[in-house]
Design an enzyme around this catalytic site. Structure first.
Site, PDB file in Angstrom:
ATOM      1  N   ASP A 165     -15.595  12.257  -2.437  1.00 41.83           N
ATOM      2  CA  ASP A 165     -15.061  10.927  -2.123  1.00 41.83           C
ATOM      3  C   ASP A 165     -15.906  10.246  -1.052  1.00 41.83           C
ATOM      4  OD1 ASP A 165     -12.816   8.853  -1.340  1.00 41.83           O
ATOM      5  OD2 ASP A 165     -12.039   9.875  -3.118  1.00 41.83           O
ATOM      6  N   ASP A 166     -15.340   9.292  -0.387  1.00 43.76           N
ATOM      7  CA  ASP A 166     -16.002   8.454   0.612  1.00 43.76           C
ATOM      8  C   ASP A 166     -16.708   9.295   1.691  1.00 43.76           C
ATOM      9  OD1 ASP A 166     -16.642   6.395   2.264  1.00 43.76           O
ATOM     10  OD2 ASP A 166     -14.599   5.668   2.561  1.00 43.76           O
ATOM     11  N   CYS A 211      -9.941   2.126  -8.675  1.00 45.23           N
ATOM     12  CA  CYS A 211      -9.090   2.419  -7.532  1.00 45.23           C
ATOM     13  C   CYS A 211      -9.196   1.218  -6.599  1.00 45.23           C
ATOM     14  CB  CYS A 211      -9.647   3.677  -6.849  1.00 45.23           C
ATOM     15  SG  CYS A 211      -8.905   4.048  -5.248  1.00 45.23           S
ATOM     16  N   ARG A 222     -10.796  -3.190   7.515  1.00 48.12           N
ATOM     17  CA  ARG A 222     -11.355  -1.833   7.566  1.00 48.12           C
ATOM     18  C   ARG A 222     -12.824  -1.906   8.002  1.00 48.12           C
ATOM     19  NH1 ARG A 222     -12.084   2.893   3.031  1.00 48.12           N
ATOM     20  NH2 ARG A 222     -10.912   4.496   4.089  1.00 48.12           N
ATOM     21  N   TRP A 247     -14.393   4.236  -8.617  1.00 52.45           N
ATOM     22  CA  TRP A 247     -14.840   2.903  -8.165  1.00 52.45           C
ATOM     23  C   TRP A 247     -13.723   2.307  -7.318  1.00 52.45           C
ATOM     24  CZ3 TRP A 247     -18.908  -0.362 -10.662  1.00 52.45           C
ATOM     25  CH2 TRP A 247     -18.919  -1.665 -10.164  1.00 52.45           C
ATOM     26  N   ASP A 248     -13.969   2.269  -6.014  1.00 51.59           N
ATOM     27  CA  ASP A 248     -12.925   1.861  -5.077  1.00 51.59           C
ATOM     28  C   ASP A 248     -13.133   0.400  -4.654  1.00 51.59           C
ATOM     29  OD1 ASP A 248     -10.754   2.144  -3.411  1.00 51.59           O
ATOM     30  OD2 ASP A 248     -11.532   3.875  -2.325  1.00 51.59           O
ATOM     31  N   MET A 249     -12.114  -0.208  -4.094  1.00 51.43           N
ATOM     32  CA  MET A 249     -12.187  -1.600  -3.616  1.00 51.43           C
ATOM     33  C   MET A 249     -11.100  -1.743  -2.558  1.00 51.43           C
ATOM     34  SD  MET A 249     -10.943  -4.894  -3.807  1.00 51.43           S
ATOM     35  CE  MET A 249     -11.495  -6.545  -4.017  1.00 51.43           C
ATOM     36  N   TRP A 256       0.860  -1.187   0.000  1.00 51.20           N
ATOM     37  CA  TRP A 256       0.000   0.000   0.000  1.00 51.20           C
ATOM     38  C   TRP A 256       0.903   1.246   0.000  1.00 51.20           C
ATOM     39  CZ3 TRP A 256      -0.423   3.806   3.909  1.00 51.20           C
ATOM     40  CH2 TRP A 256      -1.385   4.791   3.619  1.00 51.20           C
ATOM     41  N   ASP A 273      -2.264   5.718  -3.143  1.00 48.65           N
ATOM     42  CA  ASP A 273      -2.670   6.671  -2.106  1.00 48.65           C
ATOM     43  C   ASP A 273      -1.485   7.524  -1.691  1.00 48.65           C
ATOM     44  OD1 ASP A 273      -5.313   6.141  -1.980  1.00 48.65           O
ATOM     45  OD2 ASP A 273      -5.215   4.822  -0.239  1.00 48.65           O
TER      46      ASP A 273
HETATM   47  C1  DGJ Z   1      -8.907   4.406  -0.765  1.00 48.77           C
HETATM   48  C2  DGJ Z   1      -8.621   5.309  -1.915  1.00 48.77           C
HETATM   49  O1  DGJ Z   1      -7.416   4.960  -2.522  1.00 48.77           O
HETATM   50  C3  DGJ Z   1      -8.623   6.744  -1.442  1.00 48.77           C
HETATM   51  O2  DGJ Z   1      -8.273   7.598  -2.478  1.00 48.77           O
HETATM   52  C4  DGJ Z   1      -9.964   7.076  -0.871  1.00 48.77           C
HETATM   53  O3  DGJ Z   1     -10.925   7.054  -1.874  1.00 48.77           O
HETATM   54  C5  DGJ Z   1     -10.312   6.106   0.242  1.00 48.77           C
HETATM   55  N1  DGJ Z   1     -10.191   4.752  -0.174  1.00 48.77           N
HETATM   56  C6  DGJ Z   1     -11.709   6.348   0.733  1.00 48.77           C
HETATM   57  O4  DGJ Z   1     -12.110   5.418   1.641  1.00 48.77           O
END
Ligand code: DGJ
Length: 743
Positions: A371-372, A531, A448, A482-484, A204, A553
């Site tokens: 964002d989130d 993402c 998480r 679109w995050d994961m 990460w 990140d």
């Molecule tokens: C991980 C992403 O890489 C970040 O940019 C951000 O969107 C966070 N998640 C939000 O939880």
């Protein structure tokens, strides 16, 4: 481009612009041998390279030593348990629980065009009319007569590329059930020349670092079994000459067009032959093949370069831009965005977002990305994933109010989702506890504080799609991130049958691909950015759905140099999500000049990720200048050829890379002096890629003011071979752009 079957010699010959790939049907039995892969050669009879009659133990000559033959033959289609003890390409369990597979040539066909891989990402023809004029395909059907199994190797090439694409289809032709326990998309043997292995490892916030290692005897591999391609390893393996450079040495590159578990391996055997194996990781994988069922294994892109890393990079960049990325945005300038994640984390509301948007707009930024934290009851990362309805406490009037206000301002609007996940603290979980991946009776491991939805279940895919699409249907949204954010564990599905549990991780990927396919089909104007905790699913598979992927990140400009270097080894710059963020950097605590942050982000999609209302006036005033540079150079960055010249990762002092237009009429190079050096007045920099006989004007773009200082008028050969000198700047982490135009 040509693919032929030389019937007398029983050779298959695939010719790309500069390369040949040759296979042979060897021996009476029809083993498929790997004969040659390398620089282009004539259509000579090189069937002697199968060396069938040379082996003291060839099956024709000495039937009693069949094992020894199979364990040394250079295979293209190795089986399992038949005497070849190197990595198998396929493992099948039959109804009696036996696992041998032996493959023999059955038939082949050669045709114009390239087949799509149902449900999977894959390269495609750019011939819009017929899809057949710019590509050719060879399908070789191998057969195991005892299992009544066909394994079809599919090789495709494009007229404008030196890459060879390979995928595999496995078909149960018999009347009994078979279990596919392993299928590699590529497995072939080649002679060793003291080759090394190049991979991209990471973590990460530290993704895709180039790493070389000696290939010793035995197996060495990288892989992922966490349900995504991952930040730890990348689905790529390069087999390279020792001390390969950008311009010298050989590389065989294998890049897997898939976003889930993978294995990329090289094995050196007792004869010093290498076996390359790339495909879905066999761990935790099995697939039931009932009579007539077919399994399609994802595609591998194979590239050979005899002239160093750079030409592999150029082949891949061009291939992905022309034949993999489908988005209408792929060749376009993307809107300059500002993302609120590092600005606010979960602590925002409509007013805060609008105040950021207003200042951003005044500085020339074109889109706000929320964002989130905008949905359910999500005020931290413990709850609400799965509840994709707006949190009206934070955003009174909902998304329509916010998006209208932004629209009035002349700002586009983007939004974050994490559709594959669920929190226990959510309506989705309360209503459908069985939809999360888990093994009944075991408490699944949170990560998480979230869990993974079972995307192998079509009902889950439908439900999630409708929730996401509903949001997009009811507000003016131009962009989705679109995050994961976690890996897959506790691999159980309440949807899949007992015997199909091993299908979960692959079916999960198929479900995710289907979701994204539906999304870009219903919303063709949508700019999608993938993402995964930064860049943990930055792979060619995702590029088929989204033209850009969040690279990491880690937005620290210095750390980004190595991350972006490794990423750009394989991926076009147009795909790398890169933002200017706040300092001290939130991951590293390092402070880098605002100008340098801008220069480094220019080598990607470019945007901002900070609270623009809180930065200094000096920094704020630089934003319009940076955006002007973005508008000026982005077309070149998106479409040009990438040149990596020097790497801070290697020299520990500076980074130097650039982009040269295809027409060679302009170029933009970026120089980052990471560490200043005492008593070191200037650096000599050779600038490759330009036309040797053309005169160019070289301007150094002043790193503080953005002003351009005309410096040199030189021919392309002088720039390439002699170069220029650049005065050392005061301080560390300083950078400049070098703009080159035809004089
Ligand atoms: C991980 C992403 O890489 C970040 O940019 C951000 O969107 C966070 N998640 C939000 O939880």
């Amino acid at each position: 481009m040509n693919i032929q079957f030389l019937s007398k010699e029983r050779l298959f010959k695939i010719d790309t612009i500069h390369c040949s790939y040759v296979m042979a049907i060897a021996d009476k039995e029809g083993f498929l041998g790997h004969v040659y892969y390398g620089p282009g050669i004539h259509d000579d009879d090189i069937s002697y390279f199968t060396r069938v009659s040379e082996y003291p133990f060839s099956p024709e000559k000495l039937a009693r030593e069949r094992c020894a033959f199979l364990d040394t033959f250079m295979h293209e289609a190795p089986g399992n348990q038949n005497g070849d003890f190197r990595e198998s390409s396929i493992v099948i369990t039959d109804e009696e629980n036996h696992e041998e597979v032996s493959l023999f040539y059955k038939e082949h066909k050669i045709y114009a065009g390239k087949p799509a891989l149902k449900g999977l990402p894959a390269t495609f023809s750019s011939d819009k009319k017929s899809g057949t004029n710019d590509c050719m395909t060879l399908e070789i059907t191998m057969n195991d007569p005892i299992l009544e199994l066909d394994v079809i190797y599919v090789y495709s090439i494009f007229a404008d590329s030196d890459a060879i694409m390979k995928s595999v289809r496995v078909i149960n032709r018999g009347s009994k059930k078979l279990i596919l326990n392993k299928i590699m998309s590529v497995t072939f043997d080649m002679p060793d020349k003291d080759y090394q292995m190049l991979t991209l490892h990471g973590s990460w916030a530290r993704e895709r670092r180039m790493e070389y290692r000696t290939i010793g005897h035995g197996k060495q591999s990288v892989g992922s079994i966490c349900g995504k391609s991952s930040a730890a390893e990348h689905p790529f393996i390069g087999i390279t000459s020792p001390n390969i450079t950008q311009t010298e040495g050989e590389i065989y590159g294998f890049h897997f067009v898939y976003s889930g578990n993978f294995l990329a391996q090289v094995e050196k055997n007792q004869q010093d032959h290498l076996r390359v194996a790339v495909g879905i990781h066999p761990e935790n994988f099995s697939f039931v093949l009932n009579p007539s069922d077919e399994f399609i294994a994802p595609e591998v892109v194979m590239v050979y370069s005899a002239s160093g890393l750079r030409s592999m990079t150029h082949i891949l960049h061009d291939l992905y831009r022309t034949h993999l990325i489908r988005s209408p945005f792929k060749d376009c300038k993307r809107p300059v965005l500002i993302n609120n994640w590092e600005a606010t984390y979960f602590d925002f509301n409509t007013d805060k977002l609008l105040s950021i948007a207003k200042e951003a707009k005044n500085a020339g930024i074109e889109m706000l990305v929320m964002d989130d934290g905008w949905f359910g009851k999500r005020n931290d990362d413990n709850t609400s994933l799965g509840d994709w309805f707006v949190n009206e406490e934070k955003l009174p009037g909902g998304l329509s109010y916010l998006s209208e206000k932004l629209d009035e301002m002349g700002m586009k609007f983007g939004i974050w989702f994490e559709p594959e996940m669920v929190c226990k603290e959510s309506e989705l979980y309360r209503n459908h506890p069985g939809w999360m991946i888990h093994i009944p009776g075991r408490e699944p491991a949170p990560s998480r504080n979230q869990y993974v939805l079972d995307m192998s279940n079509p009902a889950v895919v439908d439900y999630v799609y409708e929730m996401v699409a509903d949001i997009l249907r009811n507000a003016k949204i131009s962009y989705v991130k679109w995050d994961m954010n976690r890996s897959l564990t506790d691999l159980g599905s309440t949807y899949l049958s007992r015997e199909s549990q091993g299908e979960l991780t692959h079916r999960y990927m198929l479900g995710v691909y289907e979701l994204q396919e539906r999304l870009i089909t219903e919303f063709p104007e949508l700019l999608l950015e993938n993402c995964s905790s930064g860049g943990a699913r930055f792979d060619p598979g995702m590029l088929y759905y989204s033209p850009q992927i969040w690279c990491s990140d880690d937005t620290d400009a210095i750390e980004r140099l190595a991350i972006q270097e490794g990423t750009a080894l394989l991926f076009p710059l147009s795909t790398m999500g890169a933002h200017v963020s706040d300092c001290p950097n939130h991951v590293l605590g390092r402070t880098v000049p605002f100008a340098t942050r801008g220069h480094v982000a220019l080598a990607g999609t470019f945007g901002y990720e900070l609270d623009v209302t809180k930065i200094t006036k000096k920094e704020y005033d630089l934003i319009p200048k940076q955006i002007a540079q973005y508008h000026k150079y982005n077309e070149l960055i998106v479409s040009g050829d990438y040149y990596r010249v020097a790497s801070y990762r290697e020299n520990h002092l500076f980074d130097f890379y650039g982009v040269v237009s295809k027409e060679k009429d302009k170029a933009l190079y970026t120089y980052v002096q990471v560490l200043n050096r005492p008593n070191y007045k200037s650096r000599m920099l050779q600038i490759p890629g330009l036309d040797v006989n053309t005169k160019y004007q070289v301007r150094i773009v002043d790193w503080e003011t953005g002003n351009e200082i005309p410096t040199f008028v030189l021919h392309g050969d002088t720039l390439k071979n002699a170069g220029i000198t650049l005065e050392a700047a005061k301080g560390d982490f300083v950078s400049c752009l070098i703009e080159i135009t035809k004089a």
